[in-house]
Design a protein around this motif. Structure first.
Motif, PDB file in Angstrom:
ATOM      1  N   GLU A 162      28.334 -61.199 -77.511  1.00  0.00           N
ATOM      2  CA  GLU A 162      27.354 -61.704 -76.424  1.00  0.00           C
ATOM      3  C   GLU A 162      27.640 -60.827 -75.027  1.00  0.00           C
ATOM      4  OE1 GLU A 162      25.101 -64.077 -76.467  1.00  0.00           O
ATOM      5  OE2 GLU A 162      25.506 -64.605 -78.503  1.00  0.00           O
ATOM      6  N   ALA A 163      28.446 -60.048 -75.159  1.00  0.00           N
ATOM      7  CA  ALA A 163      28.627 -59.532 -73.912  1.00  0.00           C
ATOM      8  C   ALA A 163      27.684 -58.267 -73.529  1.00  0.00           C
ATOM      9  CB  ALA A 163      30.055 -58.724 -73.818  1.00  0.00           C
ATOM     10  N   THR A 164      27.182 -57.921 -72.255  1.00  0.00           N
ATOM     11  CA  THR A 164      26.563 -56.960 -71.488  1.00  0.00           C
ATOM     12  C   THR A 164      27.619 -55.755 -70.952  1.00  0.00           C
ATOM     13  OG1 THR A 164      24.580 -58.432 -71.547  1.00  0.00           O
ATOM     14  CG2 THR A 164      24.531 -56.302 -70.276  1.00  0.00           C
ATOM     15  N   HIS A 165      28.467 -56.346 -70.277  1.00  0.00           N
ATOM     16  CA  HIS A 165      29.427 -55.389 -69.601  1.00  0.00           C
ATOM     17  C   HIS A 165      30.631 -55.333 -70.221  1.00  0.00           C
ATOM     18  CE1 HIS A 165      26.602 -55.690 -65.602  1.00  0.00           C
ATOM     19  NE2 HIS A 165      25.993 -55.378 -66.664  1.00  0.00           N
ATOM     20  N   PHE A 166      31.271 -54.134 -70.242  1.00  0.00           N
ATOM     21  CA  PHE A 166      32.406 -53.993 -70.835  1.00  0.00           C
ATOM     22  C   PHE A 166      33.528 -53.256 -70.326  1.00  0.00           C
ATOM     23  CE2 PHE A 166      29.644 -54.827 -74.155  1.00  0.00           C
ATOM     24  CZ  PHE A 166      30.238 -55.457 -75.253  1.00  0.00           C
ATOM     25  N   ILE A 167      34.670 -53.495 -70.020  1.00  0.00           N
ATOM     26  CA  ILE A 167      35.608 -52.613 -69.380  1.00  0.00           C
ATOM     27  C   ILE A 167      36.532 -52.328 -70.536  1.00  0.00           C
ATOM     28  CG2 ILE A 167      37.727 -52.907 -68.034  1.00  0.00           C
ATOM     29  CD1 ILE A 167      36.817 -55.420 -66.750  1.00  0.00           C
ATOM     30  N   LEU A 168      36.596 -50.976 -70.570  1.00  0.00           N
ATOM     31  CA  LEU A 168      37.317 -50.221 -71.629  1.00  0.00           C
ATOM     32  C   LEU A 168      38.502 -49.518 -71.340  1.00  0.00           C
ATOM     33  CD1 LEU A 168      37.375 -48.710 -74.633  1.00  0.00           C
ATOM     34  CD2 LEU A 168      35.917 -46.900 -73.359  1.00  0.00           C
ATOM     35  N   ILE A 169      39.840 -49.957 -72.229  1.00  0.00           N
ATOM     36  CA  ILE A 169      40.884 -49.115 -71.671  1.00  0.00           C
ATOM     37  C   ILE A 169      41.011 -48.053 -72.951  1.00  0.00           C
ATOM     38  CG2 ILE A 169      43.326 -49.194 -71.241  1.00  0.00           C
ATOM     39  CD1 ILE A 169      41.621 -50.790 -69.024  1.00  0.00           C
ATOM     40  N   ALA A 170      41.334 -46.691 -72.361  1.00  0.00           N
ATOM     41  CA  ALA A 170      41.234 -45.680 -73.352  1.00  0.00           C
ATOM     42  C   ALA A 170      42.387 -44.558 -72.924  1.00  0.00           C
ATOM     43  CB  ALA A 170      40.010 -45.047 -73.469  1.00  0.00           C
TER      44      ALA A 170
END
Length: 400
Positions: A173-181
Motif C-alpha cells: 500500500e506504500a507510495t513513499h519508501f525509505i531504503l537502506i542499502a
C-alpha cells in the motif's frame, strides 16, 4: 521525579479515549468493517480519519507547522496507549507503524525540500510509506552489518540499486519508501539511506508473505531491486549515514510499539474483568474467585511496570538521550506482558475468548510478533548484558 502529565497532554489523552470509545470500538463488532487481512477496511479508515482531523486529534507526534500537535515522546506515550485501546485505533490517528517511525525520522533528518516532497504527504494521510531494510538470509536482519543490497554510483548524480528485501511492512500500500542499502564495505559507514517512489521503475514486489496475522495495511512483502535508479537529491543524510539513520528511527519506533501494546494489554484486561464480574459458576462470580483475582492482580502490576519502563524511556528520548538500555528493557517486558495479558483474557473468557465474539483472538495472534519485531527479545537482552558488562554497578545509576 514528577509523574504528572502536562495539562495539554492529559486533555488530549482524555479526548482520544472518548473518541475511541465513541467512533472506533463499535467498528470492531461490525464484520463489514474488516478487510480480508483482518484490519480495518480502507474506506472505513478514511471515514474515521476525517472525523479525527475534524476533532483536532490528528498526528500528535508531528510539529504543528507540519500539521501535527507537536508532542514529544512523553505525550506520545500517554496518547498512543489510549489509541490502541482499539485494535484499529493507531491507524485512525496516523500513529501506526511503519508510517509513524518513518515520519519521525524524516522530520529529524530530511532537508526542508525533502520534507515537503516525502514527509508532508505522509503526515497529511495522502500516502502510506514503508521502511525497507530487512533481507532474507544471509542478508541483514537484527544485524544491519550483514546487508547485501547495494546502491552503486550510476553517473549523473544517480545511484543504482540491486538486491532483495523481505518482511517489508506496508509495502503493498506504500507510495513513499525509505531504503537502506550498502554503499561501501566500511563496517560503520557502509550503509546509506534513500527515498524512492512506488512508480519508479527497477523494482518489484515478489510476493505478499502470508503471516499468522492480522496484518498491517499493505502486508509484509518480499521485494526485488533490479536496477532501481535513485537521484542523489533523494539521499537522506550523508553517504555512509544509513546506520545512524536507523538508530535515530528505531529508538523511538521501538518504544512506540510498547506504547501501543500497553493499550492492547489494558484492553485485554478490560474484557477479562467485564466478563468475570457478570459470569457465575457454581454459585459464585468469576471475579470473586481467588484464582481469578490473582490472575488479574498479576497482570495489573506487570502492565504498570511496563508503563513505567516505557515512560522512563520516553522521558530520556525526549531529553535527547538514545535511551538504548531503557528502550530494550521496555521492549522485552511489554512484549511479554502483552502476550500474558491476552492469554489471561482468553482463559477467563473461556470459549468466548477463543471465538471472534471479542477482539481477544485478534490480539492473541498479533501479540506473538511483539517478541520479534524491531529486534527479537533475545537481541535486546544481549544489549542489556553488554551494557552491564561495561557499566557494572553504574548500570542502575540515577541521572542527576
Amino acid at each position: 521525579m514528577d509523574f504528572h502529565l502536562p495539562a495539554e497532554v492529559e486533555a488530549y489523552r482524555a479526548k482520544v479515549r472518548a473518541f475511541v470509545g465513541e467512533h472506533i470500538l463499535p467498528l470492531e463488532a461490525d464484520p463489514s468493517a474488516y478487510d480480508e487481512h483482518d484490519n480495518i477496511r480502507l474506506d472505513r479508515l478514511e471515514t474515521v480519519r476525517a472525523k479525527v482531523k475534524a476533532a483536532g486529534l490528528w498526528a500528535p507526534q508531528m510539529p504543528r507547522e507540519m500539521g501535527g500537535l507537536g508532542f514529544d515522546q512523553i505525550g506520545m506515550a500517554a496518547a498512543y496507549e489510549e489509541m490502541n485501546r482499539s485494535i484499529f485505533g493507531p491507524a485512525c490517528f496516523n500513529c501506526a507503524a511503519p508510517d509513524d517511525g518513518n515520519m519521525y525520522v524524516l522530520n529529524r533528518v530530511a532537508t526542508p525540500d525533502q520534507k515537503q516532497r516525502w514527509l508532508k504527504p505522509i503526515v497529511d494521510g495522502a500516502v502510506r510509506s514503508a521502511f525497507v531494510m530487512t533481507e532474507p538470509s544471509p542478508g541483514a536482519g537484527s544485524d544491519p552489518g550483514m546487508m547485501l543490497t547495494r546502491a552503486e554510483p550510476a553517473g549523473n548524480d544517480r545511484w543504482k540499486v540491486t538486491g532483495r528485501k523481505w518482511f517489508i511492512t506496508g509495502a503493498e500500500e506504500a507510495t513513499h519508501f525509505i531504503l537502506i542499502a550498502r554503499t561501501s564495505d566500511d563496517a560503520r559507514k557502509g550503509l546509506s539511506a534513500f527515498m524512492f517512489h512506488k512508480d519508479q521503475p527497477g523494482w518489484r514486489i515478489i510476493r505478499r508473505i502470508p503471516i499468522m496475522g492480522p496484518e498491517e495495511h499493505g502486508g509484509h512483502c518480499e521485494i526485488e531491486f533490479e536496477g532501481l535508479e535513485i537521484d542523489d537529491k533523494d539521499r537522506l543524510m550523508e553517504v555512509g549515514d544509513g546506520l545512524k539513520l536507523t538508530q535515530i528511527r528505531l529508538g523511538t519506533a521501538r518504544l512506540t510499539h510498547c506504547m501501543r501494546w500497553l493499550g492492547l494489554a489494558k484492553r485485554s484486561m478490560e474484557i477479562a474483568i467485564e466478563y468475570a464480574e457478570r459470569r457465575e459458576g457454581f454459585g459464585i462470580r468469576l471475579a470473586d474467585r481467588e484464582t481469578v483475582q490473582t490472575m488479574l492482580g498479576d497482570l495489573a502490576y506487570k502492565i504498570e511496570i511496563g508503563r513505567l519502563l516505557t515512560m522512563k524511556a520516553a522521558w530520556k528520548l525526549a531529553n535527547g538521550d538514545f535511551a538504548r538500555k531503557e528502550v530494550s528493557m521496555a521492549k522485552i517486558h511489554v512484549a511479554d506482558t502483552l502476550q500474558e495479558a491476552v492469554d489471561v483474557g482468553i482463559q477467563i473468557n473461556g470459549a468466548r475468548g477463543y471465538s471472534k465474539d471479542t477482539p481477544l483472538e485478534w490480539i492473541y495472534r498479533y501479540a506473538r510478533q511483539a517478541r520479534l519485531v524491531d529486534g527479537a527479545s533475545e537481541v535486546h537482552k544481549m544489549v542489556l548484558a553488554r551494557f552491564y558488562q561495561k557499566e557494572r554497578g553504574d548500570f542502575w545509576s540515577w541521572g542527576v
